[in-house]
Design a protein around this motif. Sequence first.
Motif, PDB file in Angstrom:
ATOM      1  N   VAL A  40       0.839  -1.202   0.000  1.00  0.00           N
ATOM      2  CA  VAL A  40       0.000   0.000   0.000  1.00  0.00           C
ATOM      3  C   VAL A  40       0.874   1.252   0.000  1.00  0.00           C
ATOM      4  O   VAL A  40       0.595   2.215  -0.721  1.00  0.00           O
ATOM      5  CB  VAL A  40      -0.981  -0.007   1.204  1.00  0.00           C
ATOM      6  CG1 VAL A  40      -1.680   1.322   1.351  1.00  0.00           C
ATOM      7  CG2 VAL A  40      -2.002  -1.121   1.054  1.00  0.00           C
ATOM      8  N   GLU A  41       1.956   1.237   0.787  1.00  0.00           N
ATOM      9  CA  GLU A  41       2.874   2.380   0.795  1.00  0.00           C
ATOM     10  C   GLU A  41       3.466   2.596  -0.592  1.00  0.00           C
ATOM     11  O   GLU A  41       3.603   3.729  -1.053  1.00  0.00           O
ATOM     12  CB  GLU A  41       3.997   2.155   1.809  1.00  0.00           C
ATOM     13  CG  GLU A  41       3.567   2.303   3.252  1.00  0.00           C
ATOM     14  CD  GLU A  41       4.634   1.889   4.248  1.00  0.00           C
ATOM     15  OE1 GLU A  41       5.683   1.331   3.835  1.00  0.00           O
ATOM     16  OE2 GLU A  41       4.409   2.115   5.454  1.00  0.00           O
ATOM     17  N   GLN A  42       3.816   1.509  -1.261  1.00  0.00           N
ATOM     18  CA  GLN A  42       4.372   1.605  -2.612  1.00  0.00           C
ATOM     19  C   GLN A  42       3.322   2.165  -3.573  1.00  0.00           C
ATOM     20  O   GLN A  42       3.642   2.990  -4.425  1.00  0.00           O
ATOM     21  CB  GLN A  42       4.860   0.223  -3.082  1.00  0.00           C
ATOM     22  CG  GLN A  42       5.634   0.251  -4.366  1.00  0.00           C
ATOM     23  CD  GLN A  42       6.912   1.072  -4.269  1.00  0.00           C
ATOM     24  OE1 GLN A  42       7.545   1.175  -3.220  1.00  0.00           O
ATOM     25  NE2 GLN A  42       7.291   1.684  -5.371  1.00  0.00           N
ATOM     26  N   ASP A  43       2.066   1.730  -3.435  1.00  0.00           N
ATOM     27  CA  ASP A  43       0.992   2.260  -4.283  1.00  0.00           C
ATOM     28  C   ASP A  43       0.829   3.758  -4.077  1.00  0.00           C
ATOM     29  O   ASP A  43       0.624   4.508  -5.029  1.00  0.00           O
ATOM     30  CB  ASP A  43      -0.335   1.550  -3.996  1.00  0.00           C
ATOM     31  CG  ASP A  43      -0.376   0.142  -4.554  1.00  0.00           C
ATOM     32  OD1 ASP A  43       0.507  -0.207  -5.364  1.00  0.00           O
ATOM     33  OD2 ASP A  43      -1.300  -0.612  -4.182  1.00  0.00           O
ATOM     34  N   ILE A  44       0.910   4.192  -2.826  1.00  0.00           N
ATOM     35  CA  ILE A  44       0.770   5.619  -2.539  1.00  0.00           C
ATOM     36  C   ILE A  44       1.943   6.397  -3.140  1.00  0.00           C
ATOM     37  O   ILE A  44       1.750   7.452  -3.745  1.00  0.00           O
ATOM     38  CB  ILE A  44       0.666   5.868  -1.014  1.00  0.00           C
ATOM     39  CG1 ILE A  44      -0.667   5.323  -0.480  1.00  0.00           C
ATOM     40  CG2 ILE A  44       0.789   7.350  -0.691  1.00  0.00           C
ATOM     41  CD1 ILE A  44      -0.770   5.310   1.040  1.00  0.00           C
ATOM     42  N   LYS A  45       3.151   5.868  -2.986  1.00  0.00           N
ATOM     43  CA  LYS A  45       4.339   6.564  -3.486  1.00  0.00           C
ATOM     44  C   LYS A  45       4.384   6.625  -5.010  1.00  0.00           C
ATOM     45  O   LYS A  45       4.835   7.607  -5.587  1.00  0.00           O
ATOM     46  CB  LYS A  45       5.608   5.872  -2.986  1.00  0.00           C
ATOM     47  CG  LYS A  45       5.879   6.107  -1.530  1.00  0.00           C
ATOM     48  CD  LYS A  45       7.111   5.347  -1.097  1.00  0.00           C
ATOM     49  CE  LYS A  45       7.327   5.462   0.404  1.00  0.00           C
ATOM     50  NZ  LYS A  45       8.449   4.629   0.857  1.00  0.00           N
ATOM     51  N   THR A  46       3.953   5.560  -5.659  1.00  0.00           N
ATOM     52  CA  THR A  46       4.093   5.494  -7.120  1.00  0.00           C
ATOM     53  C   THR A  46       2.881   6.039  -7.855  1.00  0.00           C
ATOM     54  O   THR A  46       2.853   5.994  -9.073  1.00  0.00           O
ATOM     55  CB  THR A  46       4.352   4.045  -7.584  1.00  0.00           C
ATOM     56  OG1 THR A  46       3.267   3.222  -7.166  1.00  0.00           O
ATOM     57  CG2 THR A  46       5.659   3.534  -7.044  1.00  0.00           C
ATOM     58  N   THR A  47       1.904   6.540  -7.136  1.00  0.00           N
ATOM     59  CA  THR A  47       0.773   7.165  -7.815  1.00  0.00           C
ATOM     60  C   THR A  47       1.244   8.531  -8.276  1.00  0.00           C
ATOM     61  O   THR A  47       1.150   9.519  -7.578  1.00  0.00           O
ATOM     62  CB  THR A  47      -0.447   7.300  -6.874  1.00  0.00           C
ATOM     63  OG1 THR A  47      -0.772   6.016  -6.393  1.00  0.00           O
ATOM     64  CG2 THR A  47      -1.634   7.883  -7.603  1.00  0.00           C
ATOM     65  N   ASN A  48       1.778   8.534  -9.455  1.00  0.00           N
ATOM     66  CA  ASN A  48       2.357   9.747 -10.024  1.00  0.00           C
ATOM     67  C   ASN A  48       1.537  10.118 -11.253  1.00  0.00           C
ATOM     68  O   ASN A  48       1.915   9.836 -12.369  1.00  0.00           O
ATOM     69  CB  ASN A  48       3.817   9.494 -10.378  1.00  0.00           C
ATOM     70  CG  ASN A  48       4.530  10.774 -10.718  1.00  0.00           C
ATOM     71  OD1 ASN A  48       3.989  11.851 -10.542  1.00  0.00           O
ATOM     72  ND2 ASN A  48       5.738  10.641 -11.228  1.00  0.00           N
ATOM     73  N   VAL A  49       0.398  10.715 -11.023  1.00  0.00           N
ATOM     74  CA  VAL A  49      -0.518  11.016 -12.109  1.00  0.00           C
ATOM     75  C   VAL A  49      -0.394  12.489 -12.458  1.00  0.00           C
ATOM     76  O   VAL A  49      -0.460  13.350 -11.586  1.00  0.00           O
ATOM     77  CB  VAL A  49      -1.970  10.701 -11.682  1.00  0.00           C
ATOM     78  CG1 VAL A  49      -2.929  11.043 -12.796  1.00  0.00           C
ATOM     79  CG2 VAL A  49      -2.092   9.263 -11.276  1.00  0.00           C
ATOM     80  N   THR A  50      -0.208  12.743 -13.738  1.00  0.00           N
ATOM     81  CA  THR A  50      -0.211  14.129 -14.205  1.00  0.00           C
ATOM     82  C   THR A  50      -1.291  14.247 -15.263  1.00  0.00           C
ATOM     83  O   THR A  50      -1.493  13.335 -16.072  1.00  0.00           O
ATOM     84  CB  THR A  50       1.143  14.523 -14.802  1.00  0.00           C
ATOM     85  OG1 THR A  50       1.459  13.612 -15.848  1.00  0.00           O
ATOM     86  CG2 THR A  50       2.229  14.516 -13.754  1.00  0.00           C
ATOM     87  N   ILE A  51      -1.969  15.346 -15.217  1.00  0.00           N
ATOM     88  CA  ILE A  51      -3.050  15.567 -16.171  1.00  0.00           C
ATOM     89  C   ILE A  51      -2.714  16.814 -16.974  1.00  0.00           C
ATOM     90  O   ILE A  51      -2.420  17.868 -16.418  1.00  0.00           O
ATOM     91  CB  ILE A  51      -4.392  15.763 -15.435  1.00  0.00           C
ATOM     92  CG1 ILE A  51      -4.711  14.519 -14.628  1.00  0.00           C
ATOM     93  CG2 ILE A  51      -5.500  16.085 -16.410  1.00  0.00           C
ATOM     94  CD1 ILE A  51      -5.900  14.666 -13.716  1.00  0.00           C
ATOM     95  N   ASP A  52      -2.736  16.665 -18.287  1.00  0.00           N
ATOM     96  CA  ASP A  52      -2.481  17.799 -19.169  1.00  0.00           C
ATOM     97  C   ASP A  52      -3.840  18.351 -19.595  1.00  0.00           C
ATOM     98  O   ASP A  52      -4.549  17.740 -20.391  1.00  0.00           O
ATOM     99  CB  ASP A  52      -1.668  17.351 -20.381  1.00  0.00           C
ATOM    100  CG  ASP A  52      -1.257  18.520 -21.254  1.00  0.00           C
ATOM    101  OD1 ASP A  52      -1.499  19.673 -20.861  1.00  0.00           O
ATOM    102  OD2 ASP A  52      -0.694  18.251 -22.333  1.00  0.00           O
TER     103      ASP A  52
END
Length: 172
Positions: A40-52
């Motif tokens: 879960v910690e990894q999921d939180i850290k790797t949620t790297n969403v950018t919206i253009d």
Amino acid sequence: MDKELFRETEGKLYRYFRLKNTSEALKETIAWLETKIKEVEQDIKTTNVTIDYYQSGIGISERVQSSSTGTSYAEGEIIKEITKLEREHCNMVKRLLKCKAKLREVEEFTKHMDYNIKSLNEEDKRFLELKYGECANILKISRLMNMAQATAYRKREELIENIANFEILVKK
């Protein structure tokens, strides 16, 4: 031997063998929870969403509504999902701490009984395992251990008395 002390000591033996199995289950649960917490910690850290917001495809143009909070619908949904992950993480950490506390409690109870039982010979250990671990009756134990039924009753009383005396010595 006092009947009350006899019953109390037998109760401790039943509880000891029951908690011994619980201890192993708790250790497995703790290991599983630690793994899941890291995931879960990894999921939180790797949620790297950018919206253009200004991206427009061929023939497709997306209109972004402005809101009073200054965030778009997509950003709000991402925030909700990350918040869910954080809540899940928090709940798992709580469960982990409760399991570790329960394990410490179980180990504290079983520590003295472990030492007491380890000091017995193999035949006595087997007798205790059959009687209190597997909840076998005296008749079955006497058949399995190839002894008379009266001898099995006498052995039970002797073992209980020895264990009770050891417990009394440890408490002092």
